[in-house]
Motif scaffolding. Structure first.
Motif, PDB file in Angstrom:
ATOM      1  N   ALA A 123       3.939   4.718 -10.717  1.00  0.00           N
ATOM      2  CA  ALA A 123       3.953   5.039  -9.288  1.00  0.00           C
ATOM      3  C   ALA A 123       5.219   4.524  -8.604  1.00  0.00           C
ATOM      4  CB  ALA A 123       2.725   4.438  -8.622  1.00  0.00           C
ATOM      5  N   LYS A 147      -0.183  -0.114   2.012  1.00  0.00           N
ATOM      6  CA  LYS A 147      -1.187   0.887   1.611  1.00  0.00           C
ATOM      7  C   LYS A 147      -2.233   1.037   2.708  1.00  0.00           C
ATOM      8  CE  LYS A 147      -1.121   0.607  -3.435  1.00  0.00           C
ATOM      9  NZ  LYS A 147      -1.933   0.808  -4.631  1.00  0.00           N
ATOM     10  N   ALA A 188      -5.926  -3.561  -9.795  1.00  0.00           N
ATOM     11  CA  ALA A 188      -5.969  -2.093  -9.758  1.00  0.00           C
ATOM     12  C   ALA A 188      -5.088  -1.531  -8.647  1.00  0.00           C
ATOM     13  CB  ALA A 188      -7.407  -1.616  -9.560  1.00  0.00           C
ATOM     14  N   ASN A 189      -4.247  -2.382  -8.048  1.00  0.00           N
ATOM     15  CA  ASN A 189      -3.511  -1.930  -6.862  1.00  0.00           C
ATOM     16  C   ASN A 189      -2.001  -2.069  -6.944  1.00  0.00           C
ATOM     17  OD1 ASN A 189      -6.037  -3.713  -6.093  1.00  0.00           O
ATOM     18  ND2 ASN A 189      -6.104  -1.873  -4.847  1.00  0.00           N
ATOM     19  N   VAL A 190      -1.509  -3.068  -7.657  1.00  0.00           N
ATOM     20  CA  VAL A 190      -0.058  -3.262  -7.674  1.00  0.00           C
ATOM     21  C   VAL A 190       0.491  -3.453  -9.093  1.00  0.00           C
ATOM     22  CG1 VAL A 190       0.243  -4.050  -5.287  1.00  0.00           C
ATOM     23  CG2 VAL A 190      -0.300  -5.713  -7.062  1.00  0.00           C
ATOM     24  N   ASN A 191       0.070  -2.550  -9.968  1.00  0.00           N
ATOM     25  CA  ASN A 191       0.686  -2.544 -11.305  1.00  0.00           C
ATOM     26  C   ASN A 191       2.182  -2.332 -11.190  1.00  0.00           C
ATOM     27  OD1 ASN A 191      -1.508  -2.705 -13.412  1.00  0.00           O
ATOM     28  ND2 ASN A 191      -2.327  -1.157 -12.029  1.00  0.00           N
ATOM     29  N   VAL A 192       2.578  -1.634 -10.139  1.00  0.00           N
ATOM     30  CA  VAL A 192       3.998  -1.360  -9.922  1.00  0.00           C
ATOM     31  C   VAL A 192       4.819  -2.649  -9.844  1.00  0.00           C
ATOM     32  CG1 VAL A 192       3.880   0.936  -8.887  1.00  0.00           C
ATOM     33  CG2 VAL A 192       3.386  -1.047  -7.478  1.00  0.00           C
ATOM     34  N   ASN A 219       0.667   5.516  -0.258  1.00  0.00           N
ATOM     35  CA  ASN A 219       0.916   4.209  -0.861  1.00  0.00           C
ATOM     36  C   ASN A 219       2.432   4.014  -0.898  1.00  0.00           C
ATOM     37  OD1 ASN A 219      -1.830   3.899  -1.323  1.00  0.00           O
ATOM     38  ND2 ASN A 219      -1.721   4.814  -3.361  1.00  0.00           N
ATOM     39  N   HIS A 221       5.959   1.879  -1.317  1.00  0.00           N
ATOM     40  CA  HIS A 221       6.571   0.714  -1.960  1.00  0.00           C
ATOM     41  C   HIS A 221       8.055   0.717  -1.640  1.00  0.00           C
ATOM     42  CE1 HIS A 221       2.909   0.492  -4.350  1.00  0.00           C
ATOM     43  NE2 HIS A 221       3.110   1.716  -4.781  1.00  0.00           N
ATOM     44  N   ASN A 238       3.868   7.337  -1.935  1.00  0.00           N
ATOM     45  CA  ASN A 238       3.038   8.083  -2.877  1.00  0.00           C
ATOM     46  C   ASN A 238       1.835   8.738  -2.211  1.00  0.00           C
ATOM     47  OD1 ASN A 238       4.521   7.554  -5.209  1.00  0.00           O
ATOM     48  ND2 ASN A 238       3.608   5.520  -5.398  1.00  0.00           N
ATOM     49  N   LYS A 245      -6.390   4.598  -4.797  1.00  0.00           N
ATOM     50  CA  LYS A 245      -5.503   3.497  -5.206  1.00  0.00           C
ATOM     51  C   LYS A 245      -4.295   4.014  -5.993  1.00  0.00           C
ATOM     52  CE  LYS A 245      -9.249   0.135  -5.828  1.00  0.00           C
ATOM     53  NZ  LYS A 245     -10.474   0.943  -5.742  1.00  0.00           N
ATOM     54  N   THR A 246      -4.405   5.227  -6.530  1.00  0.00           N
ATOM     55  CA  THR A 246      -3.422   5.740  -7.492  1.00  0.00           C
ATOM     56  C   THR A 246      -2.658   6.933  -6.931  1.00  0.00           C
ATOM     57  OG1 THR A 246      -4.716   4.991  -9.387  1.00  0.00           O
ATOM     58  CG2 THR A 246      -3.269   6.858  -9.779  1.00  0.00           C
ATOM     59  N   GLY A 247      -1.342   6.830  -6.931  1.00  0.00           N
ATOM     60  CA  GLY A 247      -0.521   7.938  -6.447  1.00  0.00           C
ATOM     61  C   GLY A 247      -0.490   9.092  -7.450  1.00  0.00           C
TER      62      GLY A 247
HETATM   63  O1  LIG Z   1       1.273   3.303  -5.424  1.00  0.00           O
HETATM   64  C1  LIG Z   1       0.389   3.730  -6.185  1.00  0.00           C
HETATM   65  O2  LIG Z   1       0.074   4.923  -6.139  1.00  0.00           O
HETATM   66  C2  LIG Z   1      -0.306   2.888  -7.197  1.00  0.00           C
HETATM   67  C3  LIG Z   1       0.053   1.494  -7.222  1.00  0.00           C
HETATM   68  O3  LIG Z   1       0.563   0.918  -6.301  1.00  0.00           O
HETATM   69  C4  LIG Z   1      -0.212   0.747  -8.445  1.00  0.00           C
HETATM   70  O4  LIG Z   1      -1.217   0.970  -9.119  1.00  0.00           O
HETATM   71  O5  LIG Z   1       0.614  -0.080  -8.770  1.00  0.00           O
END
Ligand SMILES: O=C([O-])CC(=O)C(=O)O
Ligand SMILES: NC(=O)C1=CN([C@@H]2O[C@H](COP(=O)(O)OP(=O)(O)OC[C@H]3O[C@@H](n4cnc5c(N)ncnc54)[C@H](O)[C@@H]3O)[C@@H](O)[C@H]2O)C=CC1
Length: 269
Positions: A123, A147, A188-192, A219, A221, A238, A245-247
Motif C-alpha cells: 500500500a 486514516k 493490521a493497519n500499518v504494515n507499510v 488511507n 501515507h 489509498n 483497512k486495506t487499500g
Molecule cells: O494504507 C493501506 O491501505 C493499508 C495500510 O496502511 C497497511 O496495511 O499498512
C-alpha cells in the motif's frame, strides 16, 4: 520453462483479487496452484461462483504444490505460512510484514535453506528509492499515516489505551513512535511502516505518527527521507478495498511484483 506455481494464503480483500487475476491467465508464466483459507467451505463456494478451478488445501501442503506462496492472511498465522515454505527452500511474498519485525528467525530460515521472503511495496510507494538511498547513508525516515477512524478500529494499541474510534470527531493523533512499536500496536493497519523500515534504516530508527481523521475517506501515507544521496518527499492516498483497512492498490502491487518474477523486461529496483 514450466510455470511458476503460486499459492495464496488468505482469501480476503487481497487474496480474492489475486485469485481472479492469476487464474484469468493474464500473468504470463504463472499458475494458481493452491489456496488456503480460514473457512474452507466459504472459499470453495466463492471459487465456484467465480469459475476458478483451484484446490483449497492446508497450509502445510503448500510446499509440495507451489513455488511461491503469497501471505495475505491475518498476521497471527505468519509462521504457519512461512516456515514450511522456507524450510523447503521456496519463496513467500509477505503482506503482513509488520509480523516479520519480531521474527528474524524467518529470515535466517530463508538463508539456511535457499528460500526468499519478498515484501512487495504493497500500500506504499517509493521503496525503490528508499532501498537505493540505503546503499548510501540515510539520516532519517519519518512517516505520517492518516486514516478514517474505521480503518484503525480494533488495533490492540487503541484497545489498550481505551481509544474508541466511533467517538473520534476531529483529527486525532493516536500514536507517535517507532515502526517496531507501531507494528506491534497496529498489526493490521500499518504494515507499510514495517516495509518502509525494512527498506531503509530499520524499525527502531523509522518513526511514524498515526492520525485517526474523520475528514479523510482514503488511507493516506506521507514519508520524508533525508539521505546523503537525496531528499525524498512521498505521499499516497489509498482508496480502501472491501476491507476498509486495506487499500485497493495493495493487491495490484502484489500482481505487479508477481509479473516481474519471469518478465523479460523489469522496471524499477
Ligand atoms: O494504507 C493501506 O491501505 C493499508 C495500510 O496502511 C497497511 O496495511 O499498512
Ligand atoms: N503490506 C501492505 O502494504 C499491506 C498489508 N496488508 C495486510 O495484508 C493482510 C491481508 O489483508 P486483507 O486481504 O485486507 O485481509 P482480510 O481480512 O480481508 O483477509 C484475510 C483472510 O485471511 C483468512 N484467514 C484467516 N485465518 C486463516 C488461516 N488459518 N489460513 C488461511 N487464511 C486465513 C480470513 O478468512 C480472511 O479471508 C493483513 O495482515 C493486512 O494487514 C494490508 C494492506 C497493505
Amino acid at each position: 520453462m514450466s510455470p511458476t506455481r503460486i499459492a495464496i494464503a488468505g482469501l480476503g480483500a487481497i487474496g480474492k483479487t489475486l485469485a481472479r487475476r492469476i487464474s484469468d491467465g493474464t500473468l504470463p508464466g504463472l499458475t494458481l496452484a493452491a489456496i488456503a483459507s480460514g473457512d474452507r467451505a466459504k472459499a470453495e463456494a466463492w471459487l465456484k461462483s467465480e469459475g476458478i478451478a483451484c484446490p483449497v488445501v492446508d497450509l502445510a501442503d503448500f510446499p509440495k504444490l507451489a513455488d511461491l506462496a503469497v501471505e495475505c492472511a491475518p498476521a497471527s498465522i505468519i509462521e504457519e505460512i512461512c516456515v514450511p515454505m522456507l524450510k523447503a527452500g521456496k519463496k513467500v511474498m509477505v503482506l503482513s510484514c509488520g509480523a516479520l519485525l519480531p521474527r528474524p528467525h524467518l529470515m535466517e530460515l530463508a538463508k539456511a535453506h535457499g528460500g526468499q521472503i519478498i515484501v512487495p511495496t504493497g500500500a506504499l510507494l517509493g521503496l525503490d528509492a528508499v532501498t537505493a538511498a540505503a546503499e548510501g547513508t540515510i539520516h532519517s525516515v519519518k512517516m505520517t499515516t492518516r486514516k478514517p477512524p474505521v480503518g484503525l478500529k480494533g488495533a490492540p494499541y487503541l484497545i489498550e489505551k481505551g481509544l474508541d474510534m466511533d467517538k473520534v470527531t476531529t483529527p486525532t493523533l493516536v500514536f507517535s513512535g517507532t515502526a517496531r512499536e507501531a507494528a506491534k500496536g497496529f498489526p493490521a493497519n500499518v504494515n507499510v511502516a514495517a516495509a518502509l523500515s525494512l527498506a531503509g534504516i530499520g524499525p527502531d530508527r523509522t518513526t511514524i505518527d498515526i492520525w485517526a481523521d474523520p475528514g479523510v475517506t482514503r488511507n493516506c501515507h506521507s514519508i520524508e527521507v533525508d539521505a546523503d544521496s537525496a531528499k525524498l518527499t512521498l505521499a499516497i492516498e489509498n482508496i480502501p478495498s472491501e476491507n476498509p483497512k486495506t487499500g485497493r492498490i495493495t493487491a495490484l502491487s502484489v500482481i505487479a511484483a508477481l509479473r516481474k518474477l519471469n518478465a523479460p523486461l523489469r522496471i524499477g529496483t
